[in-house]
Motif scaffolding. Structure first.
Motif, PDB file in Angstrom:
ATOM      1  N   TYR A 306     -31.057   3.290  17.367  1.00  0.00           N
ATOM      2  CA  TYR A 306     -30.956   4.656  17.897  1.00  0.00           C
ATOM      3  C   TYR A 306     -30.544   5.624  16.804  1.00  0.00           C
ATOM      4  N   ARG A 309     -33.359   6.422  14.339  1.00  0.00           N
ATOM      5  CA  ARG A 309     -34.570   7.096  14.797  1.00  0.00           C
ATOM      6  C   ARG A 309     -34.315   8.375  15.588  1.00  0.00           C
ATOM      7  N   TRP A 310     -33.265   8.384  16.422  1.00  0.00           N
ATOM      8  CA  TRP A 310     -33.165   9.446  17.407  1.00  0.00           C
ATOM      9  C   TRP A 310     -31.917  10.311  17.291  1.00  0.00           C
TER      10      TRP A 310
END
Length: 1014
Positions: A306, A309-310
């Protein structure tokens, strides 16, 4: 016992003397010496509350009286009861812990180690402190109660040592650290309860196979926790390697996640669910990946995936405080090591500046106005100013300076000073201010153990905080007023230090300042500027050097002011442009005393200037050629737009003193430029609304056009006999006095030959005058007027449009409107008003116009024609490739929709309803609503859409200096437009959403009523 005199009671510090005397005579205290009791109560921050609590405790357990009258040994009891009603209530419920207050602690605060705290908390629920994964034996509600009682017993011991230490400010770091450790110990005990609960529903082996670590975030993670605060956590779990191949004890990924969530939920319930013993605090897991929408617990690999990437940049900043609290220590340490590189690389991520600014805004956005000045934490000069400064400097410089990678604020201040990013003197002041503010916060929270950061307002509560904030080394109590005075002084100091620590080192690097100033390397200085939002930090450093170098008075003053100004400029949309604009303005004004005086003595004016320079190309360009106008920013009265009469009087006066055409035209255009700047500055300062902007701009253009008319007429009449009188009629938005920056002046020309004049000669003269007006408006002047907002006079709305004569006689207009005019020409007349020229001609012409526009009866063919023309406008005039949903003027729900519907209804109903006889769109909408022609809700939709579209059109030219009818797509342009439209910083997408929604609703209303019968 002897009854105390009022003088004795006042000396002790009682506020309610009658109540105090009554409780002093209570039967529960009969065995206590009055003198000893008063002596003990004299050590209380709040004797009134302490006495009441003492009576209530004595009702439950007489042993409390043994602690009274023991001289210095009784001080802990009275210090606690006088400072904390909540802990006093705890002793009423649990008098067995009175023994905690039986020993006088040392004046130097001694922190308890976390291992002993954890062991005591685990034992309270029957868990083995030595077990790898402790499981409670006292479960259910009894376990929860036992946990909370033990927590409060340990908190009582901590508060007693805090309140009885010599200097609470010196002890604060250890107090805050022990509070965090105690919270971690409570969570460990809560997790043991949770394991026991889940084990009853599943096999103990399965539960034991799950490893879970609770990571502390925020103040708990940094070991600087408050007495009462939400405890921010993140959960991470894994399955033990030793059981992965054991079918009987294996947990698959989904089952492991579900069980980890169960454990997390049950742990949180142990802290705050309803039970006989009140809850402790909320265990808040909202900082986890995806926040409230994310899984309550994840594996480490899931966390890392997470974050890679986010995750948004603010999430890495939050991880700066992450620390293992409870559960599996190996997993917790593994988590810390895995996320650390991401934290310290976050300042290089795209969006770091925006994220940092958003974090900063969140601090203040939700503070009610009535609470701003009472906020110890979030208000100006509060704790967040210190924490924000330290964290941002750590993130900016910690990428390459590993010594800065610490969690707590005070350690951060120390390492920043040691590494040379903050002077030792400033670090000492900053740290001292932080300690003092935190002690105040602690004492306020300790009173009732409630989560608050507000200074109380009641005098007796303020006095209690003032007395409780003093340590045992204090020679005497201080008053509430003395405490408030120091608090205000500390807030001012914090604000000043924030600006000095952040920005002054940049000046020290660029200019030849004294040796005791912090000097950053060029790389460090540029990193700091980049973190503040400067896209070209190297160039920014050159501007700073140019502004601060030398021994001139200007350079000396700017060295003092730039730390503040740089911050204000950085808050704008384009700090680089703002700093460049400030440098140019400063250089053009030189040593001007009024400019330097405004920067020094008018913070509001200086802040307005910085905001404008970093947000508006249009105003910056005008200020650069009219720098003296910056003086208006320091005085609201100077920003009040001139009335038309004032402008026309000034123009007339100047025209009377000059005969040369170029000089006269220059003066007219300079006055117009000056007034456009004044209006824009007043608009930027929110001193005028959009309606006032439209009227002021219309007046400025009207005065300029009339000045040019006078020049043209006088030149014509100096060579030829006057054969005609002329009238200029305002049309379109100029007619409605609702124009924006950069709008054309739509007009029609009317003339009438004077008595005895040849009509053909009069027509030719009128054409020469009108031709000269058109030519003079844009005539190149030598020298050119720099940054002059373009003025265009457009006569395309005349009868027959571009194909018709530029000017007609009154009789020609009368004949045309009676025989040949189309419905679109009648519609155009709805916005007509006199702009200037012959008053008698205006009266006669508008008698004709009113008979056409207000007495019209629309035939079915007229209605069809209006709708046909509207459809053509939408299809043919829409710019190629434009998105109709984002076109402010011609797009769906844009200005055209609102104006066409309003004008259509005026044509239908103005004969019946005189209130509709107005040239203003908004006034027409109000009249339509009041007459009941449209529902009020529909009119409100139309009005809101029109105002917002108009505001955005104005913003487009203000921001870029170029007119545009498109809703911006570039995020920076959208942000600048949003700020101009009154949105808070960071709300560019909100403006976009609001406009698209507003336009959709306006289009729906338009289609419902425009295609209905008249």
């Amino acid at each position: 016992m002897r009854v105390a005199s009022q003088r004795d009671l006042i000396a002790v510090g009682f506020a309610d003397l009658e109540r105090a005397e009554r409780f002093l005579q209570a039967r529960e205290l009969e065995s206590v010496s009055r003198e000893q009791l008063l002596e003990g109560l004299s050590h209380c921050a709040n004797p009134d509350s302490a006495l009441l609590l003492l009576v209530r405790i004595a009702e439950r357990d007489k042993s409390v009286l043994k602690l009274v009258g023991r001289g210095e040994s009784s001080i802990p009891l009275f210090r606690v009861l006088g400072a904390s009603e909540a802990l006093g209530e705890f002793l009423v419920r649990q008098p067995r812990f009175l023994s905690t207050l039986g020993t006088v602690p040392e004046r130097t605060f001694h922190e308890r180690d976390v291992a002993s705290l954890t062991a005591e908390m685990l034992r309270s629920v029957g868990a083995d402190p030595q077990a790898e994964r402790p499981v409670a034996t006292v479960t259910g509600t009894p376990g929860i109660v036992a946990l909370r009682v033990q927590y409060r017993a340990l908190l009582l011991d901590l508060a007693m040592r805090d309140l009885c230490c010599g200097d609470p400010e010196e002890a604060f770091p250890q107090v805050a650290a022990e509070l965090a450790d105690l919270a971690g110990a409570a969570i460990a005990a809560g997790l043991a309860l949770a394991r026991a609960d889940v084990s009853e529903k599943s096999s103990p082996e399965i539960v034991d196979s799950l490893r879970i670590a609770v990571m502390g975030m925020g103040k708990c993670g940094a070991r600087e926790l408050n007495y009462i605060s939400d405890v921010d956590v993140i959960y991470v779990h894994a399955v033990r390697d030793s059981v992965k191949d054991d079918d009987a004890a294996r947990l698959d990924e989904q089952a492991a996640s579900k069980m980890a969530a169960q454990l997390a939920t049950l742990t949180a319930r142990a802290m705050n669910a309803t039970a006989p013993e009140p809850g402790l605090w909320e265990l808040d897991a909202n900082l986890r990946p995806e926040g409230k929408d994310g899984a309550l617990s994840r594996t480490l690999d899931s966390h890392l995936a997470y974050y890679k990437r986010w995750a948004q940049t603010w999430e890495f900043q939050a991880l700066l405080k992450a620390r293992f609290l409870a559960g599996d220590p190996e997993l917790g340490v593994e988590y810390e090591a895995a996320v650390a590189p991401m934290i310290w690389a976050s300042s290089e991520r795209e969006g770091f500046v925006e994220s940092t600014q958003a974090m900063r805004r969140r601090v203040t956005d939700n503070i009610p106005a009535a609470e701003v000045n009472r906020q110890i934490k979030l208000g100006p000069g509060g704790l967040r100013d210190v924490e924000f400064t330290v964290q941002l400097l750590q993130l900016v410089h910690g990428r390459v300076e590993e010594s800065l990678r610490v969690r707590d604020t005070l350690s951060g201040i120390e390492v920043l000073a040691e590494a040379g990013y903050m002077s030792r003197a400033d670090a000492a002041k900053f740290g001292g201010a932080y300690r003092y503010l935190r002690v105040l916060e602690h004492r306020i929270q300790l009173t009732r153990l409630r989560r608050t950061h507000l200074m109380p307002t009641k005098p007796e509560e303020i006095r209690t905080i003032a007395r409780a904030s003093l340590g045992m080394d204090a020679q005497s109590w201080i008053s509430g007023d003395e405490m408030l005075a120091r608090w205000q002084s500390t807030k001012r100091e914090v604000r000043g230090l924030h600006e000095k620590i952040f920005y002054r080192p940049l000046l020290a690097t660029a200019a030849n300042l004294s040796a005791d100033e912090v000097r950053l390397t060029p790389e460090a200085a540029q990193a700091r500027l980049k973190a503040l939002g400067y896209a070209d930090p190297k160039n920014a450093m050159r501007h700073i050097e140019a502004l601060t170098s030398g021994v001139s008075r200007r350079a000396q003053l700017q060295r003092q002011l730039l730390p503040v100004l740089l911050g204000w400029i950085a808050e704008g949309v384009d700090p680089d442009a703002g700093l460049l604009g400030f440098r140019r303005l400063s250089e053009s004004l030189g040593e001007s005393h009024w400019f330097l005086g405004m920067l020094r003595d008018s913070p509001a004016g200086a802040q307005r200037l910085c905001s404008i320079l970093s947000s508006s190309r249009f105003i910056t360009d005008l200020l650069e050629v009219s720098p003296e106008s910056a003086a208006w920013l320091g005085n609201d009265a100077d920003l009040e737009p001139y009335t038309f009469d004032s402008l026309w009087s000034e123009i007339s006066s100047k025209l009377g003193r000059h005969k040369d055409r170029e000089k006269r035209l220059r003066l007219i255009r300079l006055i117009r430029r000056r007034e456009l700047l004044r209006i824009a500055l007043a608009d930027s300062a929110r001193l005028i609304d959009q309606d006032q902007v439209g009227r002021a701009l219309s007046d400025a253009d009207r005065a300029a056009v009339l000045g040019i008319l006078r020049v043209a007429e006088q030149e014509e009449y100096s060579e030829h006999t006057k054969l005609t009188e002329l009238l200029i009629v305002a049309m379109g938005r100029q007619g409605g006095r609702e124009i924006g920056y950069g709008s054309d002046v739509d007009v029609m020309y009317v003339h009438r030959p004077v008595d005895g004049a040849d009509e053909q000669a009069a027509q030719e003269q009128a054409l020469r005058i009108v031709g000269n007006i058109q030519a003079f408006v844009g005539m190149p002047l030598k020298p050119a007027i720099l940054a002059e907002p373009k003025l265009e006079v457009d006569a395309d709305l005349r009868p027959e449009g571009r194909q018709g004569p530029l000017v007609r006689t009154l009789d020609a207009y009368r004949e045309y409107y009676s025989r040949w005019s189309g419905v679109w020409e009648t519609q155009a007349l709805l916005r007509a008003r006199p702009l200037g020229g012959s008053d008698t001609l205006a009266a006669e012409f508008f008698e004709l116009v009113d008979s056409v526009r207000y007495n019209a009866r629309l035939s079915p063919s007229d209605v069809v024609e209006i709708r046909r023309i509207k459809a053509r406008v939408e299809s043919e005039r829409m710019p190629r490739g434009a998105d109709p949903s984002r076109q402010l003027k011609l797009g769906r729900g844009g200005l055209s929709d609102v104006e066409w519907l309003a004008q259509y209804l005026q044509l239908c109903h103005a004969k019946t309803y005189p209130s509709l006889r107005t040239t203003s769109t908004r006034a027409a909408l109000r009249a339509i609503s009041e007459a009941g022609i449209l529902p009020a809700a529909d009119v409100e939709v139309l009005d809101h859409a029109w105002v917002l579209a108009t505001r955005i059109r104005c913003a487009n030219i203000i921001v870029s200096g170029r007119a545009s009818d498109q809703l911006p797509r570039n995020i920076r342009d959208m942000e600048a437009a949003a700020r101009w439209c009154g949105y808070a910083a960071g709300q560019a997408t909100k403006l976009e959403d609001d406009y698209l929604k507003s336009a959709r609703r306006a289009r729906t209303v338009f289609e419902k009523h425009f295609y209905a019968d008249c």
